[in-house]
Design a protein around this motif. Structure first.
Motif, mmCIF file in Angstrom:
data_model
loop_
_atom_site.group_PDB
_atom_site.id
_atom_site.type_symbol
_atom_site.label_atom_id
_atom_site.label_comp_id
_atom_site.label_asym_id
_atom_site.label_seq_id
_atom_site.Cartn_x
_atom_site.Cartn_y
_atom_site.Cartn_z
ATOM 1 N N GLY A 12 0.848 -1.187 0.000
ATOM 2 C CA GLY A 12 0.000 0.000 0.000
ATOM 3 C C GLY A 12 0.880 1.233 0.000
ATOM 4 N N TYR A 13 0.447 2.256 0.722
ATOM 5 C CA TYR A 13 1.185 3.510 0.740
ATOM 6 C C TYR A 13 1.923 3.685 2.064
ATOM 7 C CZ TYR A 13 -1.581 4.387 -3.358
ATOM 8 O OH TYR A 13 -2.147 4.270 -4.591
ATOM 9 N N PHE A 14 3.125 4.202 1.951
ATOM 10 C CA PHE A 14 3.997 4.388 3.108
ATOM 11 C C PHE A 14 3.408 5.456 4.032
ATOM 12 C CE2 PHE A 14 7.535 6.524 5.207
ATOM 13 C CZ PHE A 14 8.260 5.456 5.707
ATOM 14 N N ASP A 15 3.321 5.120 5.312
ATOM 15 C CA ASP A 15 2.821 6.094 6.292
ATOM 16 C C ASP A 15 3.440 5.802 7.649
ATOM 17 O OD1 ASP A 15 1.517 7.924 7.838
ATOM 18 O OD2 ASP A 15 -0.492 7.093 7.554
ATOM 19 N N LYS A 16 4.575 6.409 7.901
ATOM 20 C CA LYS A 16 5.269 6.157 9.183
ATOM 21 C C LYS A 16 4.542 6.814 10.343
ATOM 22 C CE LYS A 16 9.076 4.293 11.019
ATOM 23 N NZ LYS A 16 8.766 4.342 12.437
ATOM 24 N N SER A 17 3.591 7.695 10.033
ATOM 25 C CA SER A 17 2.851 8.332 11.120
ATOM 26 C C SER A 17 1.747 7.425 11.660
ATOM 27 C CB SER A 17 2.236 9.661 10.648
ATOM 28 O OG SER A 17 1.212 9.418 9.701
ATOM 29 N N SER A 32 10.027 -3.411 1.302
ATOM 30 C CA SER A 32 10.446 -2.602 0.164
ATOM 31 C C SER A 32 9.702 -1.272 0.199
ATOM 32 C CB SER A 32 10.138 -3.352 -1.137
ATOM 33 O OG SER A 32 10.442 -2.548 -2.249
ATOM 34 N N VAL A 33 10.441 -0.198 0.174
ATOM 35 C CA VAL A 33 9.849 1.141 0.106
ATOM 36 C C VAL A 33 10.233 1.740 -1.231
ATOM 37 C CG1 VAL A 33 9.787 3.452 1.120
ATOM 38 C CG2 VAL A 33 9.963 1.442 2.602
ATOM 39 N N LYS A 34 9.220 2.121 -1.986
ATOM 40 C CA LYS A 34 9.457 2.560 -3.358
ATOM 41 C C LYS A 34 9.015 4.012 -3.528
ATOM 42 C CE LYS A 34 8.333 1.182 -8.112
ATOM 43 N NZ LYS A 34 7.529 0.234 -8.910
ATOM 44 N N ALA A 35 9.973 4.849 -3.894
ATOM 45 C CA ALA A 35 9.668 6.266 -4.116
ATOM 46 C C ALA A 35 10.048 6.644 -5.532
ATOM 47 C CB ALA A 35 10.440 7.121 -3.114
ATOM 48 N N LYS A 36 9.155 7.399 -6.172
ATOM 49 C CA LYS A 36 9.424 7.849 -7.529
ATOM 50 C C LYS A 36 9.195 9.355 -7.605
ATOM 51 C CE LYS A 36 6.396 5.033 -9.369
ATOM 52 N NZ LYS A 36 5.562 4.310 -10.333
ATOM 53 N N ALA A 37 9.878 9.986 -8.527
ATOM 54 C CA ALA A 37 9.703 11.429 -8.681
ATOM 55 C C ALA A 37 8.394 11.775 -9.372
ATOM 56 C CB ALA A 37 10.865 12.020 -9.468
ATOM 57 N N SER A 38 7.738 10.784 -9.944
ATOM 58 C CA SER A 38 6.455 11.046 -10.591
ATOM 59 C C SER A 38 5.362 11.171 -9.532
ATOM 60 C CB SER A 38 6.128 9.928 -11.576
ATOM 61 O OG SER A 38 6.047 8.700 -10.897
ATOM 62 N N ALA A 39 4.148 11.202 -9.984
ATOM 63 C CA ALA A 39 3.060 11.602 -9.099
ATOM 64 C C ALA A 39 2.717 10.606 -8.003
ATOM 65 C CB ALA A 39 1.811 11.850 -9.932
ATOM 66 N N ASP A 40 3.065 9.361 -8.170
ATOM 67 C CA ASP A 40 2.586 8.357 -7.231
ATOM 68 C C ASP A 40 3.106 8.601 -5.820
ATOM 69 O OD1 ASP A 40 1.356 7.026 -9.327
ATOM 70 O OD2 ASP A 40 3.204 5.956 -9.817
ATOM 71 N N PRO A 41 2.254 8.401 -4.803
ATOM 72 C CA PRO A 41 2.741 8.462 -3.426
ATOM 73 C C PRO A 41 3.756 7.347 -3.179
ATOM 74 C CG PRO A 41 0.333 8.553 -3.497
ATOM 75 C CD PRO A 41 0.807 8.203 -4.882
ATOM 76 N N VAL A 42 4.571 7.522 -2.153
ATOM 77 C CA VAL A 42 5.563 6.507 -1.805
ATOM 78 C C VAL A 42 4.843 5.221 -1.411
ATOM 79 C CG1 VAL A 42 7.419 5.896 -0.218
ATOM 80 C CG2 VAL A 42 7.228 8.228 -1.086
ATOM 81 N N TYR A 91 0.523 16.460 -4.783
ATOM 82 C CA TYR A 91 1.390 16.647 -5.933
ATOM 83 C C TYR A 91 0.679 17.441 -7.004
ATOM 84 C CZ TYR A 91 4.319 14.610 -9.765
ATOM 85 O OH TYR A 91 5.143 14.374 -10.825
ATOM 86 N N CYS A 92 1.373 18.382 -7.605
ATOM 87 C CA CYS A 92 0.851 19.090 -8.781
ATOM 88 C C CYS A 92 2.054 19.424 -9.659
ATOM 89 C CB CYS A 92 0.098 20.354 -8.367
ATOM 90 S SG CYS A 92 -0.475 21.331 -9.777
ATOM 91 N N ARG A 93 2.183 18.688 -10.726
ATOM 92 C CA ARG A 93 3.351 18.908 -11.577
ATOM 93 C C ARG A 93 3.006 18.809 -13.052
ATOM 94 N NH1 ARG A 93 9.129 16.703 -9.326
ATOM 95 N NH2 ARG A 93 9.354 18.378 -7.824
ATOM 96 N N ARG A 94 3.750 19.564 -13.830
ATOM 97 C CA ARG A 94 3.575 19.525 -15.289
ATOM 98 C C ARG A 94 4.042 18.168 -15.814
ATOM 99 N NH1 ARG A 94 3.583 24.139 -19.032
ATOM 100 N NH2 ARG A 94 4.147 23.480 -21.138
ATOM 101 N N GLU A 95 3.219 17.610 -16.677
ATOM 102 C CA GLU A 95 3.497 16.267 -17.154
ATOM 103 C C GLU A 95 3.751 16.238 -18.661
ATOM 104 O OE1 GLU A 95 1.561 12.571 -15.076
ATOM 105 O OE2 GLU A 95 0.321 13.152 -16.777
ATOM 106 N N MET A 96 3.179 17.188 -19.366
ATOM 107 C CA MET A 96 3.250 17.119 -20.829
ATOM 108 C C MET A 96 3.028 18.517 -21.417
ATOM 109 S SD MET A 96 0.709 14.945 -23.303
ATOM 110 C CE MET A 96 0.765 13.563 -22.170
ATOM 111 N N ASP A 97 3.705 18.785 -22.520
ATOM 112 C CA ASP A 97 3.502 20.053 -23.226
ATOM 113 C C ASP A 97 2.399 19.913 -24.270
ATOM 114 O OD1 ASP A 97 5.619 21.032 -21.781
ATOM 115 O OD2 ASP A 97 7.070 20.780 -23.396
ATOM 116 N N VAL A 98 1.693 21.007 -24.493
ATOM 117 C CA VAL A 98 0.656 21.036 -25.534
ATOM 118 C C VAL A 98 0.864 22.302 -26.363
ATOM 119 C CG1 VAL A 98 -1.820 21.247 -26.001
ATOM 120 C CG2 VAL A 98 -1.017 19.760 -24.153
#
Lengths: 137, 129
Positions: A58-63, A104-114, B102-109
């Motif tokens: 699921g989603y990481f929540d240490k709190s 396993s803790v997975k973090a990405k710079a994209s939108a998904d929560p950790v 989260y609020c980030r730019r993802e793609m150009d149009v």
């Protein structure tokens, strides 16, 4: 027949529900030994030891108290007594003492929560009980 | 999801760089017939939900936010787009009943439509409840 809605499931540990989990798998393996003899016309087997395992993610929540306790157990390598997976709304639950196996803790710079995934190996006999887990929050 | 529409509108309308380009001409979905250009149009493109056991959920939304100019050339709309990105990228959106993760730019149009040019981006917004 009535199917059980997965959305009402829970994973509990200790005295409460582990927060932000969205996937859980409680597996029970049974060892088998073949005891076929000369002259038999079919394979025969006996069952051996039972072995439970639990995977949850699921989603990481240490709190969260209970997720935090599990993470601490992984980091310390300590046992997790009475891990329970509720199978739908108050219908019943799988129960077994567990030992931590892999976190396993997975973090990405994209939108998904950790995300976090936790794997446990059984430490004793798995059971199934009806009703809600007594620690059901 | 009207609350998120409002949050996007509020962020854009409060950004000096944006208002310096289009004043208050920020529109949801489509501009009024009488709107003078340049202006900004934003709209939700898509969205989905993800759940955790028993309670709690997440929403993932994609918003198109673009500048529109009456010009055959893209520079002016591109300038508005830059100001939109400054305002929107990592913006602390205030969405009623939700926590913004989260609020980030993802793609150009970028495209032309007759004598108008459109330049903007798709922004990914993640919300938790």
């Amino acid at each position: 027949m009535t199917a059980t809605a997965g959305r009402s499931s829970l994973v509990t540990y200790g005295t409460g529900t582990v927060a932000l989990m969205n996937d859980a798998s409680f597996d029970v393996d049974v060892e088998t030994a073949e005891i076929s003899a000369f002259g038999d016309t079919a394979v025969t087997r006996v069952t051996g030891l039972r072995d439970a395992s639990l995977s949850m993610s699921g989603y990481f929540d240490k709190s969260d108290t209970y997720q935090s306790s599990l993470i601490d157990n992984f980091l310390a390598g300590t046992d997790c007594a009475s891990m329970r997976v509720r199978t739908g709304a108050a219908s019943g639950y799988m129960d077994c003492d567990m030992v931590p196996s892999k976190m396993s803790v997975k973090a990405k710079a994209s939108a998904d929560p950790v995300e976090i995934s936790l794997d446990f190996a059984g430490d004793g006999a798995p059971t199934y009980s009806t009703g809600a887990p007594t620690v059901d929050a | 999801m009207n609350d998120c529409d409002k949050a996007v509108f509020d962020i854009l309308s409060a950004a000096p760089g944006v208002t310096g380009q289009v004043s208050t001409r920020v529109y949801n979905m489509q501009a009024p017939q009488e709107a003078t250009e340049p202006y900004i149009i934003f709209n939700k493109q898509s969205g989905g939900q993800e759940y955790v056991f028993s309670s709690g959920k997440f929403r993932s939304l994609a918003y198109l936010v673009k500048g529109v100019c009456h010009s055959r050339y893209p520079k002016a709309a591109g300038t508005i787009d830059s100001e939109i990105e400054t305002a929107m990228h990592d913006a602390a959106l205030s969405v009623s009943g939700w926590t913004t993760l989260y609020c980030r730019r993802e793609m150009d149009v970028s495209y032309a439509e007759g004598e108008y040019t459109h330049r903007g981006g798709v922004y990914r917004i993640e919300l938790e409840q």
